[in-house]
Design an enzyme around this catalytic site. Structure first.
Site, short mmCIF file in Angstrom:
data_model
loop_
_atom_site.label_atom_id
_atom_site.label_comp_id
_atom_site.label_asym_id
_atom_site.label_seq_id
_atom_site.Cartn_x
_atom_site.Cartn_y
_atom_site.Cartn_z
CD GLU A 130 -1.23 4.16 7.14
OE1 GLU A 130 -1.73 3.51 6.30
OE2 GLU A 130 -0.06 4.46 7.28
NE ARG A 170 -0.73 -0.81 5.34
CZ ARG A 170 0.11 -0.19 4.92
NH1 ARG A 170 1.35 0.00 5.37
NH2 ARG A 170 -0.17 0.88 3.83
CG HIS A 191 -2.08 5.00 1.04
ND1 HIS A 191 -1.42 5.94 0.10
CD2 HIS A 191 -0.95 4.30 1.60
CE1 HIS A 191 -0.25 5.64 -0.05
NE2 HIS A 191 0.04 4.68 0.66
CG ASN A 207 3.04 -2.74 7.68
OD1 ASN A 207 2.94 -3.31 6.85
ND2 ASN A 207 3.09 -1.14 7.60
NE ARG A 264 4.70 2.27 -5.19
CZ ARG A 264 4.17 2.45 -3.94
NH1 ARG A 264 3.02 3.08 -3.92
NH2 ARG A 264 4.34 1.46 -3.12
#
Length: 396
Positions: free
Chosen positions: A382, A89, A178, A9, A239
């Site tokens: 994940e 990823r 996601h 990742n 965010r």
């Protein structure tokens, strides 16, 4: 014999990695690379067999960083000679990638075309892919896209109410993120509740520093909160989530900010950080319990937005069977789960408070038997999902 898959990742200045045996669902090694591209030294941390090693080399770019990772494997194990594939990823696949793909020059070229949609993430992924291919070129490399699961969204969910030609010209639509987590978690739920995936109407709340929520009907997503970018939707660590788009023009006029400054403010200085001064929900919860005004307001805003989405998605689904919490906050904060569920009495949600407080790594129910909606906690994974998807792709 184990057939491990290396999962990478690559972020803009970091790399997370795991070496996974997908058949045994075990992590053979994992690590983190930080401060790639910094003027000073980077940090590489490698874990295996319960031991941890750290080095601080200069990491000018992702190629040098991956060379350092491979040296850690050489020095401390396990060896990489039995690796069967590398899974990468990739954050943004646009509407071009609806499933994992074996990486070739055409795939990389398409990812390059999509850079304007993810200028911070896709370039790092591409550099990481090329570096990994140079270091481990004798095995297939597979790209798994965060947006892939949500390419199944219906047109009414992914279309923005803007000029059609403008949207088409610039590929402006809801993509969602996601996706690997939402897909993995939703596929764990049927075994817990004893209902086939195809018959379940689910809502999945992925609550971490980044947060998103999805409505899934019969295993397929019908809506999700993140949009063209990961900025939309829920209140997150830094965010803002959903905000009146007029704020952009207003801030430009009132503060003299550039579009880059506004984008940075909404992505990096907003959310729980902007509301409370903290991004760690444990700190926010502690301050809330003490009656801190900013923490009380911030937490209530966070919960209000989440409940708003759950209610809306329940209406879209027509019937809500399961509500699942996952990711760092969703899995670990009984406080957040209780605040949410206490506001969902109108949907027939009844929480079992003892089950909600209990710690359990396995997927489990936290709702009371009389609850009309089954509420679950399911740990996302994940990396394992990526390894399994890679194994499945290569087997087929």
């Amino acid at each position: 014999m184990a057939k491990p898959i290396l999962v990478l990742n690559c972020g803009s200045s970091s790399i997370k990695y795991q070496l996974i045996d997908p058949d045994e669902e075990t992590v053979l090694a994992k690590g983190l690379v930080e401060r790639i591209g910094d003027a000073g030294n980077g940090i590489v941390t490698h874990e295996t067999d319960g031991q941890e090693w750290t080095i601080t080399p200069q990491l000018h770019n992702h190629t040098v960083a991956l060379q350092a990772v491979f040296k850690m494997f050489d020095d401390h194990g396990p060896g990489l000679k039995n690796v069967t594939a590398v899974a990468h990823r990739a954050v943004h696949g646009g509407d071009r990638f609806a499933a994992p793909v074996v990486i070739d020059d055409e795939v990389i070229a398409t990812m390059q075309e999509l850079v304007p949609l993810a200028p911070l993430h896709n370039p790092a992924v591409i550099e990481g892919i090329r570096a990994a291919q140079s270091l481990l070129g004798n095995v297939p490399h597979v790209a798994i896209f965060d947006t892939a699961f949500f390419t199944q969204l219906p047109e009414e969910a992914y279309t923005y109410a803007i000029d059609r030609d403008l949207a088409k010209r610039n590929a402006i639509r809801k993509y969602g993120f996601h996706g690997t987590s939402h897909q993995y978690v939703s596929q764990q739920v049927p075994a817990v509740v004893g209902t086939d995936l195809g018959e379940l109407n689910q809502i999945v709340c992925h609550l971490g520093n980044g947060a998103s929520i999805s409505a899934i009907k019969g295993g397929k997503p019908i809506d999700t909160s993140m949009g063209l970018t990961p900025l939309a939707g829920l209140v997150m660590g830094t965010r803002s989530g959903d905000i009146d788009p007029g704020v952009f023009a207003y801030a430009a006029r009132s503060e003299g900010w550039s579009t880059e400054r506004i984008d940075s403010e909404l992505n990096k200085n907003s959310g729980m950080l902007g509301l409370t001064g903290d991004t760690d929900m444990r700190d926010v919860e502690a301050a809330f319990e003490k009656g801190d005004e900013a923490a009380v307001t911030g937490m209530n805003v966070y919960i209000h937005r989440l409940v708003f989405y759950i209610g809306g998605y329940a209406a879209l689904l027509g019937r809500l069977d399961t509500l699942t919490f996952t990711a760092g906050v969703g899995e670990n904060s009984s406080f957040v789960r209780k605040m949410v569920c206490d506001r969902l009495v109108g949907l027939g949600v009844v929480l079992d408070e003892a089950k909600n407080e209990a710690r359990d790594k396995a997927p489990h129910l936290i709702s009371a038997p009389e609850s009309k909606v089954k509420v679950l906690v399911v740990r996302t994974n994940e990396e394992l999902a990526m390894a399994k998807q890679t194994e499945h792709l290569l087997a087929s």
